[in-house]
Design a protein around this motif. Structure first.
Motif, PDB file in Angstrom:
ATOM      1  N   ASP A   1      34.540  39.882  26.717  1.00 26.35           N
ATOM      2  CA  ASP A   1      33.767  39.302  25.621  1.00 26.35           C
ATOM      3  C   ASP A   1      33.936  40.125  24.348  1.00 26.35           C
ATOM      4  O   ASP A   1      34.063  39.573  23.248  1.00 26.35           O
ATOM      5  N   TYR A   2      33.937  41.441  24.469  1.00 25.42           N
ATOM      6  CA  TYR A   2      34.112  42.271  23.279  1.00 25.42           C
ATOM      7  C   TYR A   2      35.534  42.159  22.738  1.00 25.42           C
ATOM      8  O   TYR A   2      35.744  42.180  21.517  1.00 25.42           O
ATOM      9  N   GLN A   3      36.518  42.015  23.618  1.00 24.93           N
ATOM     10  CA  GLN A   3      37.894  41.789  23.171  1.00 24.93           C
ATOM     11  C   GLN A   3      37.969  40.518  22.330  1.00 24.93           C
ATOM     12  O   GLN A   3      38.593  40.486  21.265  1.00 24.93           O
ATOM     13  N   ASP A   4      37.307  39.460  22.799  1.00 25.62           N
ATOM     14  CA  ASP A   4      37.298  38.202  22.040  1.00 25.62           C
ATOM     15  C   ASP A   4      36.592  38.366  20.697  1.00 25.62           C
ATOM     16  O   ASP A   4      36.990  37.754  19.701  1.00 25.62           O
ATOM     17  N   LEU A   5      35.555  39.184  20.657  1.00 23.59           N
ATOM     18  CA  LEU A   5      34.813  39.384  19.411  1.00 23.59           C
ATOM     19  C   LEU A   5      35.624  40.171  18.378  1.00 23.59           C
ATOM     20  O   LEU A   5      35.660  39.802  17.193  1.00 23.59           O
ATOM     21  N   ILE A   6      36.270  41.255  18.787  1.00 24.68           N
ATOM     22  CA  ILE A   6      37.025  42.032  17.793  1.00 24.68           C
ATOM     23  C   ILE A   6      38.239  41.251  17.308  1.00 24.68           C
ATOM     24  O   ILE A   6      38.730  41.489  16.201  1.00 24.68           O
ATOM     25  N   ASP A   7      38.705  40.292  18.119  1.00 22.32           N
ATOM     26  CA  ASP A   7      39.779  39.417  17.656  1.00 22.32           C
ATOM     27  C   ASP A   7      39.270  38.348  16.702  1.00 22.32           C
ATOM     28  O   ASP A   7      40.062  37.533  16.212  1.00 22.32           O
ATOM     29  N   ARG A   8      37.984  38.339  16.456  1.00 17.71           N
ATOM     30  CA  ARG A   8      37.371  37.445  15.469  1.00 17.71           C
ATOM     31  C   ARG A   8      36.717  38.227  14.329  1.00 17.71           C
ATOM     32  O   ARG A   8      35.930  37.676  13.566  1.00 17.71           O
TER      33      ARG A   8
END
Length: 467
Positions: free
Chosen positions: A39-46
Protein backbone atom coordinates in the motif's frame (compact mmCIF):
# COMPACT_ATOMS: atom_id res chain seq x y z
CA UNK A 1 -3.10 -8.00 6.56
CA UNK A 2 -4.80 -4.63 5.96
CA UNK A 3 -3.80 -0.98 6.32
CA UNK A 4 -5.50 1.15 8.96
CA UNK A 5 -5.43 4.91 8.28
CA UNK A 6 -7.22 7.98 9.59
CA UNK A 7 -7.73 10.52 6.82
CA UNK A 8 -7.11 14.10 7.97
CA UNK A 9 -8.02 15.82 4.70
CA UNK A 10 -6.71 19.11 3.35
CA UNK A 11 -4.43 21.12 5.58
CA UNK A 12 -3.66 24.64 4.37
CA UNK A 13 -1.96 27.76 5.67
CA UNK A 14 0.62 26.30 8.03
CA UNK A 15 4.35 26.82 8.54
CA UNK A 16 6.74 25.59 5.84
CA UNK A 17 10.09 24.32 7.10
CA UNK A 18 11.73 24.76 3.70
CA UNK A 19 11.16 28.46 2.97
CA UNK A 20 10.11 29.44 6.53
CA UNK A 21 6.83 30.84 5.24
CA UNK A 22 4.34 30.99 8.12
CA UNK A 23 1.17 30.18 6.13
CA UNK A 24 2.37 28.84 2.79
CA UNK A 25 2.23 25.07 3.07
CA UNK A 26 -0.75 23.15 1.65
CA UNK A 27 -1.08 19.36 1.67
CA UNK A 28 -3.44 16.44 2.16
CA UNK A 29 -2.60 13.97 4.87
CA UNK A 30 -3.60 10.94 6.89
CA UNK A 31 -2.42 9.26 10.07
CA UNK A 32 -1.35 5.69 9.35
CA UNK A 33 -1.84 3.40 12.34
CA UNK A 34 -0.54 0.48 10.27
CA UNK A 35 0.20 0.03 6.58
CA UNK A 36 1.32 -2.77 4.32
CA UNK A 37 4.47 -2.22 2.29
CA UNK A 38 2.52 -2.70 -0.95
CA UNK A 39 0.00 0.00 0.00
CA UNK A 40 2.81 2.43 0.79
CA UNK A 41 4.55 1.53 -2.49
CA UNK A 42 1.35 2.46 -4.32
CA UNK A 43 1.12 5.72 -2.38
CA UNK A 44 4.66 6.95 -3.05
CA UNK A 45 4.07 6.15 -6.72
CA UNK A 46 1.25 8.70 -6.50
CA UNK A 47 3.32 11.43 -4.87
CA UNK A 48 2.82 10.64 -1.16
CA UNK A 49 5.56 10.44 1.46
CA UNK A 50 5.69 9.65 5.16
CA UNK A 51 7.12 11.53 8.11
CA UNK A 52 7.00 9.08 10.97
CA UNK A 53 3.45 7.71 10.85
CA UNK A 54 1.99 10.77 9.13
CA UNK A 55 1.57 10.26 5.36
CA UNK A 56 1.03 13.35 3.21
CA UNK A 57 0.95 14.67 -0.33
CA UNK A 58 1.56 18.36 -1.17
CA UNK A 59 -1.04 20.20 -3.25
CA UNK A 60 1.35 21.23 -5.98
CA UNK A 61 -0.53 24.22 -7.43
CA UNK A 62 -1.19 25.78 -4.01
CA UNK A 63 1.74 25.02 -1.71
CA UNK A 64 4.58 27.53 -1.40
CA UNK A 65 7.31 24.94 -2.08
CA UNK A 66 6.24 22.30 -4.64
CA UNK A 67 7.80 18.96 -3.77
CA UNK A 68 8.77 16.61 -6.56
CA UNK A 69 9.38 12.90 -6.16
CA UNK A 70 12.58 11.69 -7.81
CA UNK A 71 13.83 8.20 -8.45
CA UNK A 72 16.51 6.48 -10.51
CA UNK A 73 17.34 3.05 -11.85
CA UNK A 74 20.33 1.76 -9.90
CA UNK A 75 20.95 -1.10 -12.34
CA UNK A 76 21.88 1.42 -15.06
CA UNK A 77 23.65 3.83 -12.75
CA UNK A 78 27.29 4.68 -13.53
CA UNK A 79 29.22 6.86 -11.07
CA UNK A 80 30.44 10.18 -12.46
CA UNK A 81 33.80 11.79 -11.76
CA UNK A 82 32.41 13.69 -8.78
CA UNK A 83 30.98 10.46 -7.32
CA UNK A 84 34.33 8.71 -7.75
CA UNK A 85 36.06 11.57 -5.96
CA UNK A 86 33.82 11.05 -2.94
CA UNK A 87 34.42 7.28 -2.92
CA UNK A 88 38.18 7.69 -3.35
CA UNK A 89 38.25 10.27 -0.59
CA UNK A 90 36.65 7.75 1.75
CA UNK A 91 39.10 5.02 0.71
CA UNK A 92 42.10 7.29 1.29
CA UNK A 93 40.79 8.20 4.71
CA UNK A 94 40.23 4.56 5.65
CA UNK A 95 43.58 3.38 4.27
CA UNK A 96 45.90 6.18 5.37
CA UNK A 97 43.82 8.54 7.48
CA UNK A 98 44.21 11.25 4.85
CA UNK A 99 41.86 14.22 4.99
CA UNK A 100 41.29 16.13 1.75
CA UNK A 101 42.37 19.76 1.77
CA UNK A 102 40.16 22.67 0.81
CA UNK A 103 36.39 22.93 1.00
CA UNK A 104 35.54 19.29 1.47
CA UNK A 105 31.82 19.88 1.67
CA UNK A 106 31.45 21.77 -1.59
CA UNK A 107 33.82 19.76 -3.74
CA UNK A 108 31.60 16.75 -4.49
CA UNK A 109 28.51 18.93 -4.80
CA UNK A 110 29.77 20.74 -7.89
CA UNK A 111 30.41 18.40 -10.82
CA UNK A 112 32.52 19.65 -13.68
CA UNK A 113 31.07 20.81 -16.97
CA UNK A 114 32.44 17.61 -18.51
CA UNK A 115 30.39 15.56 -16.05
CA UNK A 116 27.33 17.63 -16.85
CA UNK A 117 27.64 17.26 -20.59
CA UNK A 118 28.92 13.71 -20.91
CA UNK A 119 27.46 11.81 -18.00
CA UNK A 120 24.43 13.36 -16.42
CA UNK A 121 22.19 13.60 -19.45
CA UNK A 122 22.88 9.94 -20.10
CA UNK A 123 21.54 9.35 -16.61
CA UNK A 124 18.46 11.48 -17.28
CA UNK A 125 17.60 9.12 -20.11
CA UNK A 126 17.65 6.26 -17.62
CA UNK A 127 15.34 8.03 -15.20
CA UNK A 128 11.59 7.58 -15.31
CA UNK A 129 10.26 10.75 -16.85
CA UNK A 130 8.23 11.57 -19.94
CA UNK A 131 7.17 14.98 -21.16
CA UNK A 132 6.52 17.23 -24.13
CA UNK A 133 9.96 18.55 -25.01
CA UNK A 134 8.50 21.63 -26.70
CA UNK A 135 6.64 22.60 -23.52
CA UNK A 136 9.73 21.76 -21.50
CA UNK A 137 11.98 24.01 -23.56
CA UNK A 138 9.44 26.88 -23.25
CA UNK A 139 9.47 26.52 -19.48
CA UNK A 140 13.25 26.47 -19.48
CA UNK A 141 13.51 29.58 -21.63
CA UNK A 142 11.16 31.43 -19.30
CA UNK A 143 13.28 30.30 -16.35
CA UNK A 144 16.44 31.45 -18.14
CA UNK A 145 14.96 34.87 -18.96
CA UNK A 146 13.75 35.36 -15.39
CA UNK A 147 17.25 34.58 -14.13
CA UNK A 148 18.69 37.21 -16.46
CA UNK A 149 16.15 39.81 -15.29
CA UNK A 150 17.09 39.14 -11.67
CA UNK A 151 20.71 39.87 -12.54
CA UNK A 152 19.63 43.18 -14.09
CA UNK A 153 20.38 42.06 -17.64
CA UNK A 154 18.05 42.30 -20.61
CA UNK A 155 17.38 39.01 -22.38
CA UNK A 156 17.21 40.88 -25.68
CA UNK A 157 20.82 41.93 -25.37
CA UNK A 158 21.84 38.28 -25.16
CA UNK A 159 19.80 37.39 -28.24
CA UNK A 160 22.70 37.12 -30.70
CA UNK A 161 24.19 34.18 -28.74
CA UNK A 162 22.03 32.46 -26.12
CA UNK A 163 18.48 33.16 -27.34
CA UNK A 164 19.17 32.37 -30.97
CA UNK A 165 20.76 29.10 -29.87
CA UNK A 166 17.72 28.17 -27.77
CA UNK A 167 15.35 29.06 -30.67
CA UNK A 168 17.42 26.89 -32.98
CA UNK A 169 17.16 23.98 -30.54
CA UNK A 170 13.39 24.46 -30.24
CA UNK A 171 13.01 24.34 -34.03
CA UNK A 172 14.96 21.10 -34.14
CA UNK A 173 12.91 19.66 -31.28
CA UNK A 174 9.65 20.55 -32.99
CA UNK A 175 10.68 19.05 -36.33
CA UNK A 176 12.20 15.92 -34.81
CA UNK A 177 15.48 16.56 -36.65
CA UNK A 178 18.81 16.13 -34.89
CA UNK A 179 20.58 19.37 -34.10
CA UNK A 180 24.27 19.56 -35.03
CA UNK A 181 25.69 23.02 -34.35
CA UNK A 182 28.57 24.06 -36.57
CA UNK A 183 31.80 24.44 -34.65
CA UNK A 184 34.26 27.06 -35.91
CA UNK A 185 37.65 26.98 -34.25
CA UNK A 186 39.05 30.46 -33.92
CA UNK A 187 42.09 31.62 -32.03
CA UNK A 188 41.02 32.80 -28.59
CA UNK A 189 41.94 36.10 -27.05
CA UNK A 190 44.81 36.06 -24.56
CA UNK A 191 43.68 34.56 -21.27
CA UNK A 192 40.40 33.25 -22.75
CA UNK A 193 41.26 29.56 -23.05
CA UNK A 194 43.03 27.05 -25.27
CA UNK A 195 43.46 27.49 -29.02
CA UNK A 196 41.30 24.68 -30.46
CA UNK A 197 42.89 25.06 -33.90
CA UNK A 198 46.11 23.59 -32.51
CA UNK A 199 46.66 19.95 -31.48
CA UNK A 200 45.67 19.28 -27.88
CA UNK A 201 48.31 18.76 -25.24
CA UNK A 202 49.22 15.15 -24.58
CA UNK A 203 50.04 13.40 -21.37
CA UNK A 204 53.59 12.16 -20.84
CA UNK A 205 52.23 8.65 -20.32
CA UNK A 206 50.66 8.60 -23.80
CA UNK A 207 53.89 9.87 -25.36
CA UNK A 208 55.88 7.10 -23.65
CA UNK A 209 53.44 4.47 -24.92
CA UNK A 210 53.73 5.75 -28.48
CA UNK A 211 57.53 5.67 -28.29
CA UNK A 212 57.36 2.08 -27.12
CA UNK A 213 55.12 1.12 -30.04
CA UNK A 214 57.51 2.78 -32.49
CA UNK A 215 60.42 0.88 -30.94
CA UNK A 216 58.55 -2.44 -31.28
CA UNK A 217 57.81 -1.67 -34.92
CA UNK A 218 61.48 -1.10 -35.64
CA UNK A 219 62.50 -4.31 -33.86
CA UNK A 220 59.78 -6.48 -35.42
CA UNK A 221 58.57 -4.91 -38.66
CA UNK A 222 57.00 -8.18 -39.89
CA UNK A 223 55.17 -8.99 -36.68
CA UNK A 224 51.74 -8.10 -35.37
CA UNK A 225 51.99 -4.52 -36.59
CA UNK A 226 52.57 -5.47 -40.24
CA UNK A 227 48.88 -5.27 -41.10
CA UNK A 228 48.60 -1.75 -39.79
CA UNK A 229 51.72 -0.68 -41.75
CA UNK A 230 50.21 -2.04 -44.95
CA UNK A 231 47.08 0.00 -44.36
CA UNK A 232 49.17 3.11 -43.78
CA UNK A 233 47.85 3.64 -40.25
CA UNK A 234 49.97 5.98 -38.10
CA UNK A 235 51.41 4.42 -34.94
CA UNK A 236 49.37 6.71 -32.69
CA UNK A 237 46.12 5.17 -33.98
CA UNK A 238 46.98 1.57 -33.16
CA UNK A 239 44.14 0.24 -31.02
CA UNK A 240 45.31 -0.84 -27.57
CA UNK A 241 44.68 -4.42 -26.59
CA UNK A 242 41.60 -4.90 -24.44
CA UNK A 243 42.39 -5.63 -20.84
CA UNK A 244 40.72 -5.32 -17.50
CA UNK A 245 42.50 -2.08 -16.67
CA UNK A 246 40.72 -0.37 -19.59
CA UNK A 247 37.27 -1.33 -18.29
CA UNK A 248 35.52 1.27 -16.11
CA UNK A 249 35.12 0.21 -12.51
CA UNK A 250 31.64 -0.57 -11.29
CA UNK A 251 30.10 1.11 -8.27
CA UNK A 252 30.78 -2.01 -6.21
CA UNK A 253 34.44 -2.04 -7.26
CA UNK A 254 34.82 1.53 -6.07
CA UNK A 255 32.98 1.00 -2.78
CA UNK A 256 34.54 -2.31 -1.78
CA UNK A 257 38.07 -1.74 -3.04
CA UNK A 258 40.46 -3.74 -0.88
CA UNK A 259 42.30 -1.92 1.90
CA UNK A 260 45.78 -2.68 3.25
CA UNK A 261 46.07 -4.88 6.32
CA UNK A 262 47.38 -1.96 8.36
CA UNK A 263 44.56 0.41 7.34
CA UNK A 264 44.13 3.44 9.60
CA UNK A 265 40.37 3.05 9.99
CA UNK A 266 37.65 0.42 9.65
CA UNK A 267 34.20 1.19 8.25
CA UNK A 268 31.25 -1.16 8.70
CA UNK A 269 27.66 -0.70 7.48
CA UNK A 270 24.91 -2.43 9.44
CA UNK A 271 21.22 -2.62 8.53
CA UNK A 272 18.96 -2.89 11.59
CA UNK A 273 15.18 -2.99 11.67
CA UNK A 274 13.74 0.09 13.37
CA UNK A 275 10.04 -0.83 13.39
CA UNK A 276 9.30 -3.02 15.19
CA UNK A 277 12.64 -2.31 16.86
CA UNK A 278 15.15 -5.16 16.71
CA UNK A 279 17.53 -5.99 19.56
CA UNK A 280 20.41 -4.38 17.65
CA UNK A 281 18.37 -1.19 17.19
CA UNK A 282 17.50 -1.02 20.90
CA UNK A 283 21.13 -1.58 21.90
CA UNK A 284 22.33 1.34 19.74
CA UNK A 285 19.39 3.71 20.23
CA UNK A 286 21.09 6.18 22.58
CA UNK A 287 24.28 6.42 20.53
CA UNK A 288 22.27 6.91 17.35
CA UNK A 289 20.16 9.62 19.02
CA UNK A 290 23.25 11.54 20.16
CA UNK A 291 24.52 11.64 16.56
CA UNK A 292 21.11 12.93 15.44
CA UNK A 293 21.08 15.62 18.14
CA UNK A 294 24.53 16.92 17.19
CA UNK A 295 23.58 16.87 13.51
CA UNK A 296 20.42 18.94 14.08
CA UNK A 297 22.23 21.44 16.30
CA UNK A 298 25.30 21.95 14.11
CA UNK A 299 23.97 21.49 10.58
CA UNK A 300 20.40 22.78 11.00
CA UNK A 301 21.12 25.20 13.88
CA UNK A 302 18.43 23.75 16.14
CA UNK A 303 18.50 24.85 19.80
CA UNK A 304 19.61 22.11 22.24
CA UNK A 305 16.10 21.57 23.60
CA UNK A 306 14.49 20.92 20.19
CA UNK A 307 15.96 17.54 19.10
CA UNK A 308 14.50 15.55 22.02
CA UNK A 309 14.29 11.77 22.32
CA UNK A 310 10.54 11.84 21.72
CA UNK A 311 10.93 14.03 18.62
CA UNK A 312 13.67 11.73 17.27
CA UNK A 313 11.51 8.66 17.91
CA UNK A 314 8.40 10.17 16.35
CA UNK A 315 10.25 11.49 13.31
CA UNK A 316 12.75 8.75 12.40
CA UNK A 317 12.01 5.61 14.44
CA UNK A 318 8.22 5.20 14.43
CA UNK A 319 6.85 3.78 11.20
CA UNK A 320 3.42 2.51 10.12
CA UNK A 321 4.96 -0.12 7.82
CA UNK A 322 4.30 -3.70 8.83
CA UNK A 323 7.37 -5.96 8.82
CA UNK A 324 7.05 -8.63 6.15
CA UNK A 325 9.39 -11.52 5.37
CA UNK A 326 8.07 -13.35 2.28
CA UNK A 327 10.08 -16.36 1.06
CA UNK A 328 11.10 -14.67 -2.20
CA UNK A 329 11.77 -11.25 -0.66
CA UNK A 330 15.08 -9.80 0.53
CA UNK A 331 16.84 -11.58 3.39
CA UNK A 332 16.24 -8.66 5.75
CA UNK A 333 12.56 -8.49 4.80
CA UNK A 334 10.42 -5.46 3.94
CA UNK A 335 9.70 -2.52 6.21
CA UNK A 336 11.59 0.33 7.89
CA UNK A 337 15.31 0.18 8.73
CA UNK A 338 18.28 2.23 9.92
CA UNK A 339 21.47 1.79 7.91
CA UNK A 340 24.21 2.52 10.43
CA UNK A 341 27.74 3.57 9.44
CA UNK A 342 30.24 2.42 12.07
CA UNK A 343 33.75 3.88 12.00
CA UNK A 344 36.24 2.27 14.39
CA UNK A 345 33.44 0.98 16.62
CA UNK A 346 31.26 4.11 16.80
CA UNK A 347 28.31 5.38 14.77
CA UNK A 348 29.16 8.34 12.54
CA UNK A 349 26.07 8.35 10.28
CA UNK A 350 22.63 6.76 9.94
CA UNK A 351 20.53 6.47 6.81
CA UNK A 352 16.81 5.94 7.47
CA UNK A 353 15.32 3.82 4.68
CA UNK A 354 12.17 1.89 3.76
CA UNK A 355 12.53 -1.36 1.83
CA UNK A 356 9.43 -1.83 -0.33
CA UNK A 357 8.41 -4.41 -2.96
CA UNK A 358 9.83 -2.39 -5.88
CA UNK A 359 12.29 0.05 -4.36
CA UNK A 360 14.49 1.29 -1.56
CA UNK A 361 13.09 4.62 -0.37
CA UNK A 362 15.46 7.05 1.35
CA UNK A 363 13.74 8.82 4.27
CA UNK A 364 16.50 10.80 6.00
CA UNK A 365 20.21 10.93 6.71
CA UNK A 366 22.00 12.33 9.76
CA UNK A 367 25.69 12.19 10.58
CA UNK A 368 28.35 13.35 12.99
CA UNK A 369 29.35 16.88 11.88
CA UNK A 370 32.98 16.10 12.76
CA UNK A 371 33.06 13.91 9.64
CA UNK A 372 31.54 16.40 7.22
CA UNK A 373 34.79 16.34 5.24
CA UNK A 374 33.87 12.82 4.01
CA UNK A 375 30.78 14.13 2.14
CA UNK A 376 28.62 11.57 3.91
CA UNK A 377 25.42 12.75 2.22
CA UNK A 378 26.73 11.77 -1.21
CA UNK A 379 28.61 8.73 0.07
CA UNK A 380 25.56 7.28 1.84
CA UNK A 381 23.38 7.76 -1.24
CA UNK A 382 25.93 5.85 -3.34
CA UNK A 383 25.97 3.10 -0.71
CA UNK A 384 22.16 2.97 -0.80
CA UNK A 385 22.26 2.59 -4.57
CA UNK A 386 24.70 -0.27 -4.15
CA UNK A 387 22.43 -1.75 -1.47
CA UNK A 388 19.47 -1.60 -3.88
CA UNK A 389 21.51 -3.45 -6.50
CA UNK A 390 22.41 -6.06 -3.90
CA UNK A 391 18.74 -6.59 -2.96
CA UNK A 392 17.84 -6.86 -6.65
CA UNK A 393 20.00 -9.98 -6.97
CA UNK A 394 17.64 -11.82 -4.60
CA UNK A 395 14.41 -9.95 -5.45
CA UNK A 396 14.39 -9.07 -9.14
CA UNK A 397 11.40 -6.70 -9.02
CA UNK A 398 13.16 -4.49 -6.46
CA UNK A 399 15.01 -2.26 -8.89
CA UNK A 400 14.44 1.42 -8.02
CA UNK A 401 15.94 3.93 -5.60
CA UNK A 402 13.71 6.78 -4.41
CA UNK A 403 15.49 9.89 -3.10
CA UNK A 404 12.37 11.43 -1.62
CA UNK A 405 11.22 14.94 -2.42
CA UNK A 406 13.13 17.61 -4.29
CA UNK A 407 12.29 21.25 -3.54
CA UNK A 408 13.83 23.65 -6.04
CA UNK A 409 13.62 26.66 -3.71
CA UNK A 410 15.35 24.88 -0.81
CA UNK A 411 19.18 25.19 -0.70
CA UNK A 412 19.37 22.07 1.47
CA UNK A 413 18.17 20.03 -1.52
CA UNK A 414 20.98 21.28 -3.76
CA UNK A 415 23.00 18.08 -3.42
CA UNK A 416 20.20 16.02 -5.00
CA UNK A 417 20.54 18.01 -8.22
CA UNK A 418 24.20 19.02 -8.31
CA UNK A 419 25.97 15.90 -7.26
CA UNK A 420 23.97 12.82 -7.57
CA UNK A 421 21.69 10.65 -9.61
CA UNK A 422 19.41 13.24 -11.09
CA UNK A 423 19.32 16.70 -12.55
CA UNK A 424 15.57 16.82 -12.65
CA UNK A 425 12.47 16.81 -10.55
CA UNK A 426 9.31 14.96 -11.46
CA UNK A 427 5.83 16.34 -10.96
CA UNK A 428 3.55 13.53 -9.84
CA UNK A 429 -0.13 12.67 -10.31
CA UNK A 430 -2.89 15.26 -10.38
CA UNK A 431 -5.01 16.42 -7.46
CA UNK A 432 -8.17 18.52 -7.77
CA UNK A 433 -7.38 20.08 -11.12
CA UNK A 434 -3.67 20.39 -10.50
CA UNK A 435 -1.83 21.53 -13.60
CA UNK A 436 0.20 18.74 -15.17
CA UNK A 437 3.72 19.71 -16.12
CA UNK A 438 7.30 18.56 -15.81
CA UNK A 439 10.07 20.80 -14.57
CA UNK A 440 13.64 19.98 -15.49
CA UNK A 441 15.96 21.48 -12.89
CA UNK A 442 19.43 22.32 -14.08
CA UNK A 443 22.05 24.38 -12.35
CA UNK A 444 23.81 25.34 -15.55
CA UNK A 445 21.38 26.82 -18.07
CA UNK A 446 23.90 26.90 -20.89
CA UNK A 447 24.68 23.19 -20.61
CA UNK A 448 20.95 22.47 -20.34
CA UNK A 449 20.22 24.15 -23.68
CA UNK A 450 23.26 22.55 -25.25
CA UNK A 451 22.07 19.08 -24.24
CA UNK A 452 18.29 19.36 -24.40
CA UNK A 453 18.39 18.04 -27.94
CA UNK A 454 19.92 14.79 -26.62
CA UNK A 455 16.97 14.01 -24.35
CA UNK A 456 15.56 10.63 -25.21
CA UNK A 457 12.54 8.90 -23.77
CA UNK A 458 11.22 10.30 -20.52
CA UNK A 459 8.69 8.81 -18.13
CA UNK A 460 6.29 10.88 -16.01
CA UNK A 461 4.44 9.63 -12.98
CA UNK A 462 0.90 10.35 -14.08
CA UNK A 463 -2.33 9.00 -12.67
CA UNK A 464 -0.42 6.79 -10.26
CA UNK A 465 1.66 5.11 -12.97
CA UNK A 466 5.10 5.78 -14.43
CA UNK A 467 4.74 6.33 -18.18
Amino acid sequence: MASVVEYKGLKAGYHCGYCDCEEGKVSCGMWAHSMTVQDYQDLIDRGWRRSGKYVYKPVMNQTCCPQYTIRCRPLQFQPSKSHKKVLKKMLKFLAKGEISKGNCEDEPMEPTMEDTVAGDFALINKLDIQCDLKTLSDDLKESFESEEKKKGKSPKKEEPKELIQSQHIEEKLGSGEPSHPLKVHTAPKPGKGADLSKPPCRKAKEIRKERKRLKLMQQNPAGELEGFQAQGEPPSLFPPKANKSNQPKSLEDLIFESLPENASHKLEVRVVRSSPPSSQFKATFQESYQVYKRYQMVIHKDPPDKPTVSQFTRFLCSSPLEAENPPHGPDCGYGSFHQQYWLDGRIIAVGVIDILPYCVSSVYLYYDPDYSFLSLGVYSALREIGFTRQLHQKTSQLSYYYMGFYIHSCPKMKYKVNSLLVRLAILLSSHAGEKQRLMLVYTNTASLYANLQNCGHFCLLFGGKWH
